[in-house]
Design a protein around this motif. Structure first.
Motif, short mmCIF file in Angstrom:
data_model
loop_
_atom_site.label_atom_id
_atom_site.label_comp_id
_atom_site.label_asym_id
_atom_site.label_seq_id
_atom_site.Cartn_x
_atom_site.Cartn_y
_atom_site.Cartn_z
N CYS A 1 0.84 -1.21 0.00
CA CYS A 1 0.00 0.00 0.00
C CYS A 1 0.87 1.25 0.00
N ILE B 1 -8.11 2.13 -5.09
CA ILE B 1 -8.34 2.84 -6.35
C ILE B 1 -8.36 1.83 -7.49
N VAL C 1 -3.42 3.45 0.72
CA VAL C 1 -4.07 3.33 -0.59
C VAL C 1 -3.47 2.12 -1.32
N ASN C 2 -4.38 1.32 -1.91
CA ASN C 2 -3.90 0.20 -2.74
C ASN C 2 -4.85 0.00 -3.91
N MET C 3 -4.70 -1.13 -4.62
CA MET C 3 -5.55 -1.36 -5.80
C MET C 3 -6.32 -2.68 -5.72
N ASP D 1 2.78 7.53 -1.53
CA ASP D 1 1.97 7.96 -2.67
C ASP D 1 2.62 9.21 -3.25
N VAL E 1 7.92 0.30 -5.06
CA VAL E 1 6.91 -0.49 -4.32
C VAL E 1 7.40 -1.92 -4.17
N1 ADE Z 1 0.36 0.01 -3.82
C1 ADE Z 1 1.51 0.39 -3.26
N2 ADE Z 1 1.63 1.74 -3.23
C2 ADE Z 1 0.50 2.22 -3.80
C3 ADE Z 1 0.01 3.52 -4.05
N3 ADE Z 1 0.70 4.60 -3.73
N4 ADE Z 1 -1.20 3.64 -4.67
C4 ADE Z 1 -1.92 2.54 -4.99
N5 ADE Z 1 -1.50 1.29 -4.77
C5 ADE Z 1 -0.31 1.12 -4.18
#
Ligand code: ADE
Length: 284
Positions: free
Chosen positions: A96, A173, A195-197, A223, A237
């Motif tokens: 994240c 996101i 924040v992650n996906m 981020d 990351v």
């Molecule tokens: N996974 C790791 N860092 C991230 C970021 N800044 N935004 C979205 N997913 C991520």
């Protein structure tokens, strides 16, 4: 006597893409299966085995070689495959971005809520396509993550001596792009910590499938909101996650043992009842 036999599904995220890598600490890998189900093919084969005496099933979220984007992951096929494999629990790892000053790179967090900013994913099993998931089901999302399983992850991390925080909101996101600075600041204003996906829809599909789901998140970057920091970059990351990967493996390994030693009948029955009472449709 316990009513349910505990089996723990482990969903490896970015940096844990290769189930062989997860398996390093897994004794007795018995079988490997494709596990196609009515929702399609999971992201990777399932690896069945045992870890510290507890049955486990390993799955790589992005598939071998990290070839499946967060949007293209078939979350429903993944969760259904793990459910059909007999899992009672799911433990997920996730890289994240940090949205808070106090969450530094390499910091571990056990999240307790989410903000879903995804737009292109199948968000429910209850869309009328499967007789197994009949009707309309309005699952409550508080608690979003199973509190008892989350507490075990937290206590194990603390006991080992890792810097680990309990509670936090993950904003998911759509990706695959990272956020703009304005988006990053907006997520901070909404109260996001990370924040992650991928946490959404995984966490709520697991709840619909009545699996006890908890996650261990690792902050790999800030981020792009923090003036004094380098902006997030994919290579960083993966680099930071890999540098800290043993922390995640240690926590999962110990947590699986503790989960396996406990009786979960009450929690599993409660989730089953919640799912039944949340379904507003009748079979008439
Ligand atoms: N996974 C790791 N860092 C991230 C970021 N800044 N935004 C979205 N997913 C991520």
């Amino acid at each position: 006597m316990t009513k349910y036999k505990v089996k723990v599904g482990i969903i490896g995220g970015s940096g844990l893409d290769d189930p062989q890598n997860q398996i390093l600490r897994c004794q007795n890998i018995i079988t490997r299966e494709k596990a196609k189900n009515e929702f399609g093919l999971p992201s990777s084969d399932l690896y069945h085995g045992s870890l510290n005496g507890t049955d486990v099933v390993l799955l790589s979220r992005h598939g071998p070689g990290h070839k499946t984007s967060p949007t293209a992951v078939n979350y429903r096929a993944n969760i259904e495959a793990l459910r059909l494999a007999g899992c009672t629990h799911l433990l997920a790892s996730t890289a994240c971005g940090s949205l808070q000053e106090s969450i530094c790179r390499g910091q571990l967090v056990i999240p307790d809520s989410f903000l879903d900013r995804t737009i292109k994913r199948n968000t429910t099993f209850y869309d009328g396509t499967s007789p197994k998931y009949f009707g309309v089901c309005h699952m409550p999302m508080e608690p979003a993550f199973d509190p008892t399983t989350s507490q075990i992850l937290f206590e194990v991390g603390k006991e080992i001596g890792y810097d680990i925080k309990k509670g936090g909101t993950i904003v998911t996101i759509e990706g695959p792009r990272f956020s703009s600075k304005a988006e990053s600041n907006a997520m901070r204003l909404w109260g996001g910590h990370l924040v992650n996906m991928t946490t959404c829809p995984e966490v709520y599909l697991a709840k619909e499938a009545r699996l006890l789901y908890a996650a261990v998140a690792m902050a790999t970057d800030y981020d792009c909101w923090r003036e004094c920091e380098d902006n997030v970059h994919a290579a960083d990351v993966i680099k930071v996650f890999k540098q800290n990967i043993n922390k995640i493996k240690d926590i999962l390994t110990k947590a699986v043992k503790l989960i396996g030693e406990r009786n979960w009948d009450k929690e599993i029955d409660a989730l089953q009842e919640l799912r039944q009472s949340s379904n507003v449709s009748s079979h008439t």
